[in-house]
Every structure is written in C-alpha cells, then in structure tokens.
Write a protein that holds these residues in place. Structure first.
Motif, PDB file in Angstrom:
ATOM      1  N   MET A 159       9.347   9.452  -8.836  1.00 46.70           N
ATOM      2  CA  MET A 159       9.536   8.296  -7.962  1.00 46.70           C
ATOM      3  C   MET A 159       9.786   7.068  -8.830  1.00 46.70           C
ATOM      4  SD  MET A 159       9.804   7.698  -4.768  1.00 46.70           S
ATOM      5  CE  MET A 159       8.969   8.825  -3.704  1.00 46.70           C
ATOM      6  N   THR A 160      10.774   6.300  -8.444  1.00 46.71           N
ATOM      7  CA  THR A 160      11.101   5.054  -9.146  1.00 46.71           C
ATOM      8  C   THR A 160      11.031   3.911  -8.131  1.00 46.71           C
ATOM      9  OG1 THR A 160      13.463   5.195  -8.667  1.00 46.71           O
ATOM     10  CG2 THR A 160      12.687   6.303 -10.680  1.00 46.71           C
ATOM     11  N   PRO A 161      10.983   2.671  -8.592  1.00 46.24           N
ATOM     12  CA  PRO A 161      10.996   1.555  -7.654  1.00 46.24           C
ATOM     13  C   PRO A 161      12.224   1.578  -6.727  1.00 46.24           C
ATOM     14  CG  PRO A 161      10.309   0.772  -9.804  1.00 46.24           C
ATOM     15  CD  PRO A 161      10.737   2.211  -9.966  1.00 46.24           C
ATOM     16  N   GLU A 162      13.338   2.048  -7.238  1.00 44.50           N
ATOM     17  CA  GLU A 162      14.555   2.122  -6.413  1.00 44.50           C
ATOM     18  C   GLU A 162      14.410   3.163  -5.296  1.00 44.50           C
ATOM     19  OE1 GLU A 162      14.672   2.344  -9.855  1.00 44.50           O
ATOM     20  OE2 GLU A 162      15.205   0.228 -10.101  1.00 44.50           O
ATOM     21  N   THR A 163      13.833   4.316  -5.621  1.00 46.11           N
ATOM     22  CA  THR A 163      13.668   5.344  -4.590  1.00 46.11           C
ATOM     23  C   THR A 163      12.602   4.936  -3.571  1.00 46.11           C
ATOM     24  OG1 THR A 163      12.143   6.586  -6.016  1.00 46.11           O
ATOM     25  CG2 THR A 163      14.454   7.270  -6.014  1.00 46.11           C
ATOM     26  N   VAL A 164      11.620   4.139  -4.005  1.00 47.08           N
ATOM     27  CA  VAL A 164      10.628   3.622  -3.062  1.00 47.08           C
ATOM     28  C   VAL A 164      11.316   2.722  -2.036  1.00 47.08           C
ATOM     29  CG1 VAL A 164       8.619   2.125  -2.805  1.00 47.08           C
ATOM     30  CG2 VAL A 164       8.672   3.820  -4.629  1.00 47.08           C
ATOM     31  N   VAL A 165      12.192   1.843  -2.521  1.00 45.32           N
ATOM     32  CA  VAL A 165      12.917   0.939  -1.615  1.00 45.32           C
ATOM     33  C   VAL A 165      13.835   1.733  -0.685  1.00 45.32           C
ATOM     34  CG1 VAL A 165      14.633  -0.920  -1.498  1.00 45.32           C
ATOM     35  CG2 VAL A 165      12.738  -1.059  -3.131  1.00 45.32           C
ATOM     36  N   GLU A 166      14.448   2.794  -1.192  1.00 45.18           N
ATOM     37  CA  GLU A 166      15.278   3.649  -0.334  1.00 45.18           C
ATOM     38  C   GLU A 166      14.439   4.308   0.752  1.00 45.18           C
ATOM     39  OE1 GLU A 166      17.489   6.536  -2.563  1.00 45.18           O
ATOM     40  OE2 GLU A 166      18.255   5.016  -3.949  1.00 45.18           O
ATOM     41  N   SER A 171       0.820  -1.202   0.000  1.00 43.39           N
ATOM     42  CA  SER A 171       0.000   0.000   0.000  1.00 43.39           C
ATOM     43  C   SER A 171       0.860   1.262   0.000  1.00 43.39           C
ATOM     44  CB  SER A 171      -0.932  -0.022   1.205  1.00 43.39           C
ATOM     45  OG  SER A 171      -1.779   1.080   1.193  1.00 43.39           O
ATOM     46  N   ALA A 172       1.904   1.272   0.821  1.00 43.54           N
ATOM     47  CA  ALA A 172       2.793   2.436   0.885  1.00 43.54           C
ATOM     48  C   ALA A 172       3.543   2.623  -0.436  1.00 43.54           C
ATOM     49  CB  ALA A 172       3.769   2.286   2.040  1.00 43.54           C
ATOM     50  N   ALA A 173       4.000   1.528  -1.036  1.00 48.73           N
ATOM     51  CA  ALA A 173       4.720   1.616  -2.307  1.00 48.73           C
ATOM     52  C   ALA A 173       3.810   2.144  -3.413  1.00 48.73           C
ATOM     53  CB  ALA A 173       5.281   0.249  -2.688  1.00 48.73           C
ATOM     54  N   THR A 174       2.564   1.700  -3.416  1.00 54.71           N
ATOM     55  CA  THR A 174       1.612   2.181  -4.416  1.00 54.71           C
ATOM     56  C   THR A 174       1.406   3.680  -4.287  1.00 54.71           C
ATOM     57  OG1 THR A 174       0.492   0.049  -4.454  1.00 54.71           O
ATOM     58  CG2 THR A 174      -0.750   1.939  -5.267  1.00 54.71           C
ATOM     59  N   LYS A 175       1.264   4.159  -3.038  1.00 54.38           N
ATOM     60  CA  LYS A 175       1.091   5.599  -2.832  1.00 54.38           C
ATOM     61  C   LYS A 175       2.359   6.352  -3.211  1.00 54.38           C
ATOM     62  CE  LYS A 175      -0.345   9.209   0.289  1.00 54.38           C
ATOM     63  NZ  LYS A 175      -0.871   9.566   1.593  1.00 54.38           N
ATOM     64  N   ALA A 176       3.524   5.816  -2.843  1.00 58.62           N
ATOM     65  CA  ALA A 176       4.786   6.488  -3.149  1.00 58.62           C
ATOM     66  C   ALA A 176       4.985   6.642  -4.654  1.00 58.62           C
ATOM     67  CB  ALA A 176       5.956   5.730  -2.538  1.00 58.62           C
ATOM     68  N   MET A 177       4.562   5.656  -5.412  1.00 59.20           N
ATOM     69  CA  MET A 177       4.744   5.704  -6.866  1.00 59.20           C
ATOM     70  C   MET A 177       3.884   6.767  -7.536  1.00 59.20           C
ATOM     71  SD  MET A 177       7.196   3.766  -7.755  1.00 59.20           S
ATOM     72  CE  MET A 177       6.989   3.702  -9.529  1.00 59.20           C
ATOM     73  N   THR A 178       2.921   7.351  -6.798  1.00 59.27           N
ATOM     74  CA  THR A 178       2.107   8.427  -7.373  1.00 59.27           C
ATOM     75  C   THR A 178       2.833   9.767  -7.350  1.00 59.27           C
ATOM     76  OG1 THR A 178       1.002   8.981  -5.284  1.00 59.27           O
ATOM     77  CG2 THR A 178      -0.030   7.283  -6.667  1.00 59.27           C
ATOM     78  N   TYR A 179       3.937   9.863  -6.594  1.00 63.12           N
ATOM     79  CA  TYR A 179       4.682  11.110  -6.514  1.00 63.12           C
ATOM     80  C   TYR A 179       5.570  11.268  -7.753  1.00 63.12           C
ATOM     81  CZ  TYR A 179       3.254  11.221  -1.605  1.00 63.12           C
ATOM     82  OH  TYR A 179       2.526  11.244  -0.451  1.00 63.12           O
ATOM     83  N   PRO A 180       5.789  12.526  -8.190  1.00 60.98           N
ATOM     84  CA  PRO A 180       6.640  12.756  -9.370  1.00 60.98           C
ATOM     85  C   PRO A 180       8.074  12.276  -9.125  1.00 60.98           C
ATOM     86  CG  PRO A 180       5.506  14.781  -8.695  1.00 60.98           C
ATOM     87  CD  PRO A 180       5.244  13.751  -7.653  1.00 60.98           C
TER      88      PRO A 180
END
Length: 129
Positions: A34-41, A23-32
């Motif tokens: 944002m990449t999968p790598e920055t989500v993991v960071e 859920s948090a990753a899905t929300k994070a990916m809505t930000y400009p």
C-alpha cells in the motif's frame, strides 16, 4: 450454534470526515504494497473522502471462528426532523358483518386498541358470532 448466520447493523453519524479519513488511511497503510497514492485511489483524498469506503475499511470485523460473508455501507442521508402534522379523521361508516373461513375473532391486539376502527371491528365480530 455452528454455521449460523447473524446480521449486525449500526448507524453512524459522521461529524468529522477528516478524522474518519485519517483513521482509514492509517489502517490502509498497514496492508502490504500500500502506498499513499493507492490509499487515495481507494478512499479518496482527505479533503473529499469516500465515506462509505472509509467505513468499510475500518469496520471489517476480525472475529475468531467467523467468516465475513457480506459487508455493505449505504448512506441514509442527513438526519432531519419532521414536524408533527395533524391528520384529519374520516367518519367511519358501519358495515354489514361478514363471516370468513377460519377465526372470526380479531387478534388480541386489535381487541385492545382504543380506537373507533377497533370498536367497529369488534362490534362486527360480535354480531357475526
């Protein structure tokens, strides 16, 4: 009332950290940008998520007319059950009454306690009066 500060508190029991991360990753990916790598960071890997970071990301309120002042998340540990224990009672020895400046009667909640301590206090106050 305008410019009033309010504090909201809640406690959450995390029973599925992977679902929380999803859920948090899905929300994070809505930000400009944002990449999968920055989500993991930001929130850690799905296998070992940063729970507090996930919660902070998901719980950021967006309420019209409000400005978010602070948002924090602290772990209070695992919920545990503490068994009841019996505590020995001590013998209460009578004391000489003393008079203090100000009110000499105990507050109403002390006068209604059904304990030996309150009875001793009430008796001392009556003697002092």
């Amino acid at each position: 009332m305008s410019n009033a500060l309010y504090e909201l508190r809640c406690q959450l029991n995390i029973d599925d950290a992977s679902a929380l991360w999803d859920s948090a990753a899905t929300k994070a990916m809505t930000y400009p940008d944002m990449t999968p790598e920055t989500v993991v960071e930001m929130i850690g890997p799905r296998e070992d998520p940063e729970i507090a970071e996930c919660l902070l990301l998901l719980l950021q309120p967006s309420v019209a007319g409000c400005e978010l002042v602070t948002l924090s998340c602290d772990s209070v540990g695992a919920a545990i059950s503490v068994p009841a224990i019996s505590v020995p009672t001590a013998e209460i020895k009578p004391r000489a009454a003393t008079v203090a400046i100000g009110a000499v009667r105990p507050p109403p909640f002390l006068r209604t306690w059904n304990t030996r301590v309150a009875a001793e206090l009430s008796r001392a106050v009556r003697i002092a009066e």
